[in-house]
Motif scaffolding. Structure first.
Motif, PDB file in Angstrom:
ATOM      1  N   THR A 229       0.822  -1.198  -0.074  1.00 44.34           N
ATOM      2  CA  THR A 229      -0.076  -0.008  -0.123  1.00 44.34           C
ATOM      3  C   THR A 229       0.853   1.477   0.008  1.00 44.34           C
ATOM      4  O   THR A 229       1.735   1.422   1.052  1.00 44.34           O
ATOM      5  N   ILE A 230       0.619   2.002  -0.973  1.00 45.80           N
ATOM      6  CA  ILE A 230       1.470   3.329  -1.210  1.00 45.80           C
ATOM      7  C   ILE A 230       0.889   4.573  -1.264  1.00 45.80           C
ATOM      8  O   ILE A 230      -0.230   4.481  -1.927  1.00 45.80           O
ATOM      9  N   SER A 231       1.257   5.428  -0.641  1.00 43.05           N
ATOM     10  CA  SER A 231       0.438   7.044  -0.915  1.00 43.05           C
ATOM     11  C   SER A 231       0.392   7.422  -2.421  1.00 43.05           C
ATOM     12  O   SER A 231       1.477   7.255  -2.853  1.00 43.05           O
ATOM     13  N   MET A 232      -0.602   7.931  -2.657  1.00 41.86           N
ATOM     14  CA  MET A 232      -0.963   8.247  -3.912  1.00 41.86           C
ATOM     15  C   MET A 232       0.156   9.371  -4.121  1.00 41.86           C
ATOM     16  O   MET A 232       0.671   9.710  -5.397  1.00 41.86           O
ATOM     17  N   SER A 233       0.559  10.361  -3.053  1.00 44.51           N
ATOM     18  CA  SER A 233       1.354  11.550  -3.255  1.00 44.51           C
ATOM     19  C   SER A 233       2.798  10.877  -3.542  1.00 44.51           C
ATOM     20  O   SER A 233       3.541  11.927  -3.941  1.00 44.51           O
ATOM     21  N   ASP A 234       2.883   9.795  -3.322  1.00 42.76           N
ATOM     22  CA  ASP A 234       4.436   9.078  -3.559  1.00 42.76           C
ATOM     23  C   ASP A 234       4.508   8.858  -5.144  1.00 42.76           C
ATOM     24  O   ASP A 234       5.808   8.488  -5.662  1.00 42.76           O
ATOM     25  N   LEU A 235       3.539   8.707  -5.895  1.00 49.64           N
ATOM     26  CA  LEU A 235       3.773   8.313  -7.230  1.00 49.64           C
ATOM     27  C   LEU A 235       4.591   9.472  -8.191  1.00 49.64           C
ATOM     28  O   LEU A 235       4.137  10.484  -8.032  1.00 49.64           O
ATOM     29  N   THR A 236       5.427   8.704  -8.746  1.00 53.46           N
ATOM     30  CA  THR A 236       6.299   9.832  -9.651  1.00 53.46           C
ATOM     31  C   THR A 236       6.053   9.743 -11.379  1.00 53.46           C
ATOM     32  O   THR A 236       6.204  10.547 -11.919  1.00 53.46           O
ATOM     33  N   ARG A 237       5.429   8.425 -11.353  1.00 52.07           N
ATOM     34  CA  ARG A 237       5.303   8.222 -12.914  1.00 52.07           C
ATOM     35  C   ARG A 237       4.289   7.165 -13.384  1.00 52.07           C
ATOM     36  O   ARG A 237       4.207   5.948 -12.409  1.00 52.07           O
ATOM     37  N   PHE A 238       3.398   6.869 -14.250  1.00 52.36           N
ATOM     38  CA  PHE A 238       2.789   5.542 -14.697  1.00 52.36           C
ATOM     39  C   PHE A 238       2.596   5.489 -16.169  1.00 52.36           C
ATOM     40  O   PHE A 238       2.635   6.627 -16.868  1.00 52.36           O
ATOM     41  N   SER A 239       2.518   4.272 -16.635  1.00 54.34           N
ATOM     42  CA  SER A 239       2.183   4.315 -18.074  1.00 54.34           C
ATOM     43  C   SER A 239       0.998   3.233 -18.181  1.00 54.34           C
ATOM     44  O   SER A 239       0.762   2.696 -17.168  1.00 54.34           O
ATOM     45  N   GLY A 240       0.666   2.983 -19.516  1.00 48.43           N
ATOM     46  CA  GLY A 240      -0.250   2.243 -20.017  1.00 48.43           C
ATOM     47  C   GLY A 240      -0.313   0.519 -19.521  1.00 48.43           C
ATOM     48  O   GLY A 240      -1.211  -0.038 -19.461  1.00 48.43           O
ATOM     49  N   THR A 241       1.115   0.194 -19.458  1.00 46.79           N
ATOM     50  CA  THR A 241       1.081  -1.114 -19.213  1.00 46.79           C
ATOM     51  C   THR A 241       2.240  -1.511 -18.239  1.00 46.79           C
ATOM     52  O   THR A 241       2.893  -0.339 -17.810  1.00 46.79           O
TER      53      THR A 241
END
Length: 241
Positions: A229-241
């Motif tokens: 479980t990771i805080s959304m504020s810690d996200l740095t990047r995401f891709s479609g796959t």
């Protein structure tokens, strides 16, 4: 990429520090997960104090001596305390409702991330399909120690690798130090290296995983990567796959 190195006095010291840091990170992550329950309990306790104060005040009025009632000054002070506690309870309740409504909107937006590959700056390491991937930045070329603990803070994997200056990636095959395959879930990682002046330093980690769900947390919306479980504020990047 990184490669394994042999055991030296320096690597043993780094590994020991990485293990200590991983255990500390595990305790911190567990504490953060428990904060929502603590916050809810605090509000319930405040509400209980409010009701108890009201009971005591009304009981005092019922049993006071009519020929010698409570002084005006004391009674006014008690009423002021009563009003203050009541206002605090209402403020906290309204604030909780506002936060909940905001989180609902965030969750609705975060649902679109499910199924996407995401990176996050965190020590929480998701093991998915028997594999976990992380990256870290080494200030110089040399030995780096990596330690992984389970959700109980028990060290399951520790390794010293040879890193190059700059960004390095490391993939965990999900096996413990005995070579046994561990189950998918949330783990905690710590990386220890040497700075340019030769002193040891904790190297922040960035993990990669697939979003499997979203959930509410005490301080915002959390992203689930399998059992991590990771805080959304810690996200740095995401891709479609």
């Amino acid at each position: 990429m990184v490669s394994s190195v042999g055991t030296t006095t320096s690597s043993t010291s780094l590994l020991s520090q990485a293990i200590s840091a991983a255990k500390s990170n595990a305790a911190t992550n567990y504490s953060a997960a428990s904060n929502a329950t603590t916050s809810s309990s605090s509000l319930s306790s405040l509400g209980g104090n409010f009701n108890q104060f009201l009971t005591l005040l009304t009981t005092q009025l019922q049993h006071q001596d009519p020929s010698n009632p409570t002084s005006t000054d004391s009674f006014t002070a008690e009423l002021a305390q009563f009003a203050g506690v009541q206002q605090q309870v209402e403020t906290n309740t309204n604030l909780a409702s506002l936060i909940s409504a905001t989180q609902d909107n965030q969750m609705a937006s975060a649902v679109s991330l499910i199924g996407k590959t995401t990176t996050a700056s965190t020590s929480s390491l998701p093991l998915q399909n028997g594999v976990a991937s992380l990256s870290f930045t080494a200030p110089q070329t040399g030995e780096v120690a990596i330690a992984i603990t389970d959700n109980k803070g028990t060290v399951v994997r520790s390794q010293t690798v040879d890193a190059s200056v700059g960004t390095n990636t490391w993939t965990w095959d999900g096996k413990n130090n005995a070579g046994a395959q561990l189950s998918d879930g949330g783990y905690t990682v710590a990386v220890e290296g040497n700075s340019t002046d030769g002193t040891s330093v904790v190297l922040p980690t960035t993990v990669t995983g697939t979003v499997t769900g979203v959930s509410k947390g005490n301080s915002g919306v959390n992203i689930d990567m399998g059992g991590a479980t990771i805080s959304m504020s810690d996200l740095t990047r995401f891709s479609g796959t």
